[in-house]
Write an enzyme that holds these catalytic residues in place. Structure first.
Site, mmCIF file in Angstrom:
data_model
loop_
_atom_site.group_PDB
_atom_site.id
_atom_site.type_symbol
_atom_site.label_atom_id
_atom_site.label_comp_id
_atom_site.label_asym_id
_atom_site.label_seq_id
_atom_site.Cartn_x
_atom_site.Cartn_y
_atom_site.Cartn_z
ATOM 1 N N LYS A 63 0.846 -1.201 0.000
ATOM 2 C CA LYS A 63 0.000 0.000 0.000
ATOM 3 C C LYS A 63 0.877 1.245 0.000
ATOM 4 O O LYS A 63 1.943 1.253 0.646
ATOM 5 C CB LYS A 63 -0.904 -0.031 1.239
ATOM 6 C CG LYS A 63 -2.004 1.030 1.253
ATOM 7 C CD LYS A 63 -2.926 0.842 2.455
ATOM 8 C CE LYS A 63 -4.007 1.911 2.514
ATOM 9 N NZ LYS A 63 -4.919 1.704 3.663
ATOM 10 N N SER A 138 -9.892 1.962 2.705
ATOM 11 C CA SER A 138 -8.977 2.703 1.862
ATOM 12 C C SER A 138 -7.967 1.825 1.124
ATOM 13 O O SER A 138 -7.364 2.284 0.160
ATOM 14 C CB SER A 138 -8.200 3.718 2.715
ATOM 15 O OG SER A 138 -7.349 3.036 3.631
ATOM 16 N N SER A 162 -10.123 -0.428 6.871
ATOM 17 C CA SER A 162 -9.499 -0.209 5.559
ATOM 18 C C SER A 162 -8.855 -1.440 4.929
ATOM 19 O O SER A 162 -8.483 -1.404 3.753
ATOM 20 C CB SER A 162 -8.448 0.912 5.648
ATOM 21 O OG SER A 162 -9.090 2.164 5.590
#
Lengths: 474, 492
Positions: A63, A138, A162
């Site tokens: 990420k 997210s 997330s």
């Protein structure tokens, strides 16, 4: 055979038996990424790492809020453009040490602020199951990359859901570890007291394997806990007889999509049939979780994001016409240009709740509510081993559907937020498809450091159903 | 710590006899080997941005880890100031924007300072006064801005970022600039004894802000205060306070009200100048630092620090007076420097008269140090050497004057006293035959003076001694000359 569709565990078996080579895996995944990358937009940038000669260098996506030495990291924000950290995050060190290959940086909501990955300054990510839908957020890029076969494993971060909510939306497995289980060193902070890094994989076996790599004490993170890391793959067990499964009545509220409710009900029935003890429990302060979260998380975020001021690194905007003192103009211009709307909204919210005269009414009260929510869960785990619920009230929603309605967006994290507030581990795994063939996610939560129990319960369900072998058609 | 200081404007008109009220905030850089939240070396004066890492640079993703040595230094300071120690160790974020603050917040302690509610006994105006200590808390220092006119830009040196600080906040207990000065020197001395900081205001390792207000004498409420910053010496603190008290007094007499504000001391002009109001309007939005987990110290850990505390100057002075027979005057001078006092005690233990030792140390030795602008630790002089010298003067081997000359030489070169005496021929002549012969000559040459001596004029004998000394190039033992003169004159 499409190697990119397989799990690391399957690939390792094939490599061990000599059917394929590690290089075959890497090339399959890279070719796949090139083929579908434009459709999903899961990766912000990719690298040509070749590995350190490990027997099976698992191709992993990271990420874009986790530092990889010498690689640009931006949190999908314009304000960090060009920033290359001079160090590896603790988890990246561990991944590299395990032989893993960092494929690239995965798209996300800007600074992890969102539940749809629509707030990235690198473009929205599309759900591999339906390109018109969001992948959740997210960690939308992480979940979409694994679902689409663009990475064998992905690393996400979870502050209020997330990892789990996008895993649910994309039909993959995502686990948020106990707070302190995985070092946060090198994770660009959103809500420091809530953030945890965790694995996103195609099934629970891979999840157990990756968690074993990521977990462990780190003296550089004062919130990291010095407990031994078990071999999580050994905990995988098909038997759930005697497992006490708590069903929190406050989670089964109006507004849950009927097909989601039906799938979760079927999961409860499964556990019951297999000899688990189903008990209804109460988590009375659940209704305060979202409000509490949005005070605590934004307060911490407003402070964590203060360092993005154009002085040391990243974007520095120079105002054409001076308005105030030079440095203040630079700050204002840089932050006005560098942050997107959701980041600005959360910085303002967090600044407000910490302001003189409002602190007691908001931040302090939220901390008290947080304790009550944690106490609810601590108490519940006296009576049950895992708590079962939907991961999200709905399956993936349409792109643009909630962008103008932040509150409804915030509510998509309603079932995931309590685990972050309480610091407990939670997993999301596929538990069926809705009428539009969009994946449904099942969430299991457990007491602190009971990841093994979580993985065992998830594994039993997964092996009996086989949702996890379904792949998105891209 | 504005919140702890409640003040108001009141009616001054009835009473024009004013009292000054001063509280001081002292920032002290701790001399731990590494910084407060990372492993970078804690040093001063090295090349810009060479003692930095992701943590003290506040790079995204980095996290602080508390340096335990800093914590223990903070406890030391707290105990030395008679504070109670907060066993609950917690840090908070103080949020504000400034280019020298790379995270956009300073990690500090807000509601649980490491130490609170103590006092410091200060000798001021001839008597002892207890100055209350509100609190002492730990925090990180910021970087340093360097304005470079050559390129018309401001540069930042982050070496100082993350330097451990303890902020010591006094109660508004001081009533004059002199009291504030005495508090600061006493505090600095105690801190030097603790060896937690080099306390050097020029290097910025000790910084002081003053909160100043005035009120009618007899009034118990506090007046509106102003905060004075940017003083770079204790005497500057004194001058700034005096200036500010005069300014406030003028305002009140003129019937104007005092505005609460921060003022910067301008050393060159000798005045205080208000900071722009914009820079003062801070809401620091303190909240608990989530990256550092609060923890609880055990009483045993605190006791361990307590047991390791050195004797503090105040206690040492009392011991020197009561146990070692040092006068209060001499003792006060001796304890002003720990190394100096340690030297004194080592020398005394070697066997020398206490008053003679005091006189030599506070006299000739102190003069040498002042002339050379150095400290005792910088010299090659040992306590043993000084004792040897004093004893040589006492037994008459060398004269008092020669003793001072030898001291200067030892201080400069560190050579053996014996060698210096030999080389310079400083041995005192005690040869009675020689001295007798010279005294006889002097008496014959100065009949009037001899007459004066006979008639009881004491000073006259001194002249004769001086003449004899001159004749012998200062090497004669003046005691013996004097004896001869007295004997010859009364016998003749």
């Amino acid at each position: 055979m499409d190697l990119f569709n397989l799990t690391a565990n399957q690939l390792l078996t094939m490599i061990s038996s000599g059917q394929i080579s590690a290089a075959d895996v890497l090339s399959s995944v890279r070719v796949r990424q090139q083929a579908v990358g434009q459709k999903t937009n899961a990766f912000i940038r990719t690298y040509d790492e070749t590995g350190n000669g490990a027997a099976f260098p698992v191709p992993i996506g990271i990420k874009d809020n986790i530092c990889v030495k010498g690689r640009e990291v931006t949190c999908a924000s314009k304000i960090l453009k060009g920033f290359r950290p001079p160090y590896d995050a603790a988890v990246v060190e561990k991944i590299k040490a395990s032989g893993g290959i960092v494929l690239g940086s995965l798209n996300m909501d800007e600074f992890a602020f969102g539940s749809s990955t629509e707030s990235s300054s690198y473009g929205i990510v599309r759900n591999p199951w339906d390109l018109g839908c969001v992948p959740g957020g997210s960690s939308g890029g992480s979940a979409a990359a694994v679902a689409a076969g663009e990475a064998v494993w992905a690393i996400g971060s979870d502050t209020g859901g997330s990892i789990r909510q996008p895993a649910s939306f994309c039909g993959v497995v995502g686990l948020k570890p106990t707070y302190g289980r995985v070092s946060r060193y090198g994770l660009i902070a959103f809500g420091s007291s809530l953030d945890q890094i965790g694995p996103i994989t195609k099934d629970t076996t891979d999840c157990a394997r990756l968690l074993g790599i990521l977990a462990g004490f780190d003296h550089r993170d004062s919130t990291s806990v010095d407990l031994p890391v078990p071999d999580y793959t050994k905990s995988l067990d098909r038997h759930v007889r005697g497992l006490r499964v708590g069903i929190p009545k406050e989670y089964f509220i109006d507004g849950i999509q009927p097909s989601v409710l039906a799938a979760v009900q079927a999961a409860i029935d499964f556990y019951k049939k297999e000899g688990a003890l189903i008990c209804e429990i109460s988590l009375p302060h659940t209704e305060y979780a979202v409000a509490t979260y949005y005070i605590v998380a934004t307060a911490e975020a407003s402070s964590n994001l203060a360092r993005f001021d154009g002085v040391e690194y990243g974007l520095r905007a120079v105002p054409s016409r001076p308005r105030k003192a030079g440095i203040v103009d630079m700050y204002e211009e840089t932050r006005a240009k560098g942050f997107g709307n959701e980041a600005k909204r959360r910085i303002m919210l967090g600044t407000y709740v910490l302001s003189a005269g409002y602190y007691d009414a908001y931040y302090l009260r939220a901390q008290k509510a947080r304790t009550l929510i944690k106490n609810d869960l601590d108490k519940a785990f006296l009576d049950c081993d895992v708590i079962l619920s939907p991961t999200a009230p709905t399956t993936a929603f349409r792109i643009g559907e909630k962008t103008n309605d932040p509150l409804s967006m915030y509510l998509s994290d309603i079932f995931t937020i309590p685990a972050n507030l309480a610091g407990i581990p939670a997993i999301s795994l596929p538990c069926g498809f809705d009428e539009k063939n969009l994946p449904i996610g099942l969430q299991l939560m457990a007491a602190p450091f009971a990841e093994e129990r979580l993985l065992a319960a998830a594994f039993a369900y997964e092996q009996a159903h086989g949702w996890h072998v379904q792949r998105a058609k891209l | 710590m504005g919140g702890m200081y409640k003040e108001q404007n009141f009616n001054f008109s009835e009473n024009m006899d004013f009292e000054t009220v001063i509280g001081l905030e002292v920032h002290l850089q701790l001399n731990t080997a590494t910084k407060i939240f990372c492993g970078c070396r804690n040093v001063f004066g090295v090349e810009a941005n060479t003692c930095v890492c992701p943590v003290c640079l506040g790079l995204p993703g980095s996290l602080p880890v508390l340096n335990r040595d800093v914590l223990f230094s903070g406890i030391k300071v707290g105990l030395a100031l008679n504070c109670s120690i907060n066993t609950f160790v917690k840090f908070d974020r103080k949020n504000y924007y400034y280019p020298d603050l790379p995270k956009g917040y300073q990690i500090s302690q807000y509601d649980f300072p490491i130490a609170k509610a103590g006092f410091l006994p200060v000798m001021t105006g001839g008597q002892e006064k207890r100055i209350g200590i509100t609190r002492a808390h730990l925090e990180e220092d910021a970087g340093k801005l360097i304005h470079d006119d050559a390129i018309n830009a401001t540069l930042v040196d982050y070496n100082r970022t993350g330097t451990p600080l303890v902020e010591i906040v006094s109660e508004p207990d001081m009533r004059s600039a002199d009291e504030a000065y005495d508090y600061l020197t006493t505090l600095k001395l105690a801190l030097q004894y603790l060896n937690v900081s080099d306390c050097d205001m020029e290097k910025g390792s000790l910084r002081c802000d003053a909160n100043v207000s005035i009120r009618s004498r007899g009034e118990t409420k506090l007046g509106t205060k102003t905060e004075l910053k940017n003083m770079n010496s204790f005497s500057a603190v004194k001058r700034a306070i005096d200036f500010e008290v005069a300014r406030q007094t003028r305002l009140v007499i003129a019937g104007e009200s005092i505005v609460q504000q921060t003022l910067l001391w301008n050393e060159e002009k000798g005045i205080t100048i208000p900071m722009r109001s914009k820079e003062q309007a801070h809401d620091y939005r303190y909240f608990p630092e989530p990256d550092l987990v609060p923890f609880t110290l055990t009483e045993a850990e605190i006791d361990k620090v307590r047991c390791g505390l050195p004797e503090l100057p105040y206690a040492r002075l009392h011991r020197l007076i009561e146990k070692l027979g040092v006068s209060e005057y001499d003792g006060t001078i001796i304890v002003q420097d720990k190394t100096f006092a340690d030297f004194f005690e080592s020398a005394l233990a070697l066997g020398v008269d206490v008053k003679k030792l005091c006189n030599w140390m506070n006299g000739p030795l102190m003069k040498e140090l002042n002339d050379r602008k150095c400290r005792l630790g910088d010299l090659k002089l040992t306590p043993g050497m000084l004792v040897e010298l004093i004893n040589k003067v006492e037994d008459g081997t060398v004269s008092n004057l020669a003793g001072k000359e030898i001291l200067a030489e030892v201080v400069a070169t560190g050579r053996k006293i014996e060698d210096i005496i030999k080389e310079k021929g400083l041995t005192q002549v005690s040869d009675e035959a020689l001295i007798g012969k010279i005294v006889d000559e002097i008496i014959l040459k100065n009949p009037q003076v001899v007459e004066q001596v006979r008639s009881g004029k004491a000073n006259a004998a001194g002249f004769l001694v001086g003449q004899a000394m001159k004749q012998m190039q200062g090497k004669a033992n003046p005691k013996i000359i004097n004896e001869f003169i007295q004997r010859r004159i009364t016998n003749v």
